[in-house]
Design an enzyme around this catalytic site. Sequence first.
Site, PDB file in Angstrom:
ATOM      1  N   ALA A 123       0.860  -1.196   0.000  1.00 45.46           N
ATOM      2  CA  ALA A 123       0.000   0.000   0.000  1.00 45.46           C
ATOM      3  C   ALA A 123       0.885   1.232   0.000  1.00 45.46           C
ATOM      4  CB  ALA A 123      -0.899  -0.004   1.229  1.00 45.46           C
ATOM      5  N   LYS A 171      10.838 -12.434   1.659  1.00 50.99           N
ATOM      6  CA  LYS A 171      10.355 -11.043   1.670  1.00 50.99           C
ATOM      7  C   LYS A 171      11.535 -10.096   1.917  1.00 50.99           C
ATOM      8  CE  LYS A 171       7.619  -7.487   3.043  1.00 50.99           C
ATOM      9  NZ  LYS A 171       6.769  -6.662   2.336  1.00 50.99           N
ATOM     10  N   ASN A 175      12.876  -7.038  -0.525  1.00 53.33           N
ATOM     11  CA  ASN A 175      13.044  -5.657  -0.041  1.00 53.33           C
ATOM     12  C   ASN A 175      14.496  -5.195  -0.117  1.00 53.33           C
ATOM     13  OD1 ASN A 175      10.488  -6.285   2.332  1.00 53.33           O
ATOM     14  ND2 ASN A 175      10.335  -4.893   0.621  1.00 53.33           N
ATOM     15  N   ASN A 179      13.932  -1.963  -2.410  1.00 50.32           N
ATOM     16  CA  ASN A 179      13.749  -0.708  -1.665  1.00 50.32           C
ATOM     17  C   ASN A 179      14.920   0.260  -1.828  1.00 50.32           C
ATOM     18  OD1 ASN A 179      11.619  -2.365  -0.985  1.00 50.32           O
ATOM     19  ND2 ASN A 179      11.430  -1.562   1.070  1.00 50.32           N
ATOM     20  N   ASN A 189       8.564   1.006  -8.565  1.00 48.62           N
ATOM     21  CA  ASN A 189       9.067  -0.375  -8.568  1.00 48.62           C
ATOM     22  C   ASN A 189       9.234  -0.929  -9.978  1.00 48.62           C
ATOM     23  OD1 ASN A 189       8.910  -0.078  -5.866  1.00 48.62           O
ATOM     24  ND2 ASN A 189       7.266  -1.569  -5.521  1.00 48.62           N
ATOM     25  N   SER A 241       8.443   1.770  -0.127  1.00 50.85           N
ATOM     26  CA  SER A 241       8.373   2.517   1.135  1.00 50.85           C
ATOM     27  C   SER A 241       9.660   3.307   1.363  1.00 50.85           C
ATOM     28  CB  SER A 241       8.096   1.562   2.294  1.00 50.85           C
ATOM     29  OG  SER A 241       9.001   0.486   2.267  1.00 50.85           O
ATOM     30  N   GLU A 253      14.295   2.605   6.364  1.00 50.72           N
ATOM     31  CA  GLU A 253      14.521   1.313   7.032  1.00 50.72           C
ATOM     32  C   GLU A 253      15.834   0.677   6.549  1.00 50.72           C
ATOM     33  OE1 GLU A 253      10.143  -0.244   8.151  1.00 50.72           O
ATOM     34  OE2 GLU A 253      10.631  -0.436   6.027  1.00 50.72           O
TER      35      GLU A 253
END
Length: 294
Positions: A123, A171, A175, A179, A189, A241, A253
């Site tokens: 999202a 996962k 990422n 990311n 993306n 994100s 992150e």
Amino acid sequence: MAVVGPGALGRVFAACLSDVGPTALVARSPGRAAALARGFELVHPSGRTRRVRVPAFGPEEAPPARWAIVLVKGPDTEAAARVAARVATEGVLSLQNGWVRERLLAAASGRVPADQGATTAAATREAERTVWVAAGETWLPPAFAPLAARLTAAGLPAEATPDVAARRLEKLAVNLVVNPLTAVLDVPNGGLLEPELWPTVRDLAAEMHPVLAARGPLPDPETLLVRIRRVLAATAANTSSMRADVRAGRPTEIEELTGALLAWARADGRALPRHEALYRMVRALEQVHRGKPL
Ligand code: KPL
């Protein structure tokens, strides 16, 4: 049910769960909770838009709940895990990006079972609209089976499986490539599927593979690339994100993702020059944009 962290994915989970039972959204402060309680717009993957109102609370006011789902950014893990462990009576599940399992367990300090699952739901936020990009799937440890059933009933397909370690690692692998690279190149993306960028995706995946494979079950390099391609295609228009954080001048992150990978590589005596370079570039971008959104 409590969802700790009202970011894009937190809002999606809270909205869906509130359709099937009492759900509270826990925000960082009472002020933010008051703004959230006025409602927000959610765009479903089908394109349908609806206005959602979920009771929202500051960390001190959150009511008890059977389960708490932690969906905050990596740097906020400890604070969120403490709140989650205080409100939850059955268990605390993290569905965050990156490797936060040990930090979550330490902060929850054994008050209730706590663990990290994995989700491919995606999202993004566009001003006050939350856009649910990919319905995705969610995997939980076996002890969280009742929560998996609740999520599935809420329209968030979830499975409690002993395989959760493999899902978590896969996962993380996705990422780790998508990311930082989308943040540094400032592309959605799907941009990584362009023929001139795909070789970089392949090189990053190949470089990290032995380090990740030493930590748990991981698909072979070719299969992993197929899975990365699938995620990129399913979220092609999405801003990752990390790209969103960089553009908004927020901390990223990178520590929970590439920072964790590089620490594992050091422990294994391996050099990962491509990931090391990406790490430094994201850190530099964080400094450049901090508090100065693009
Ligand atoms: O998890 C994601 C993120 O942006 O953090 C992906 C899967 C890359 C979707 O954007």
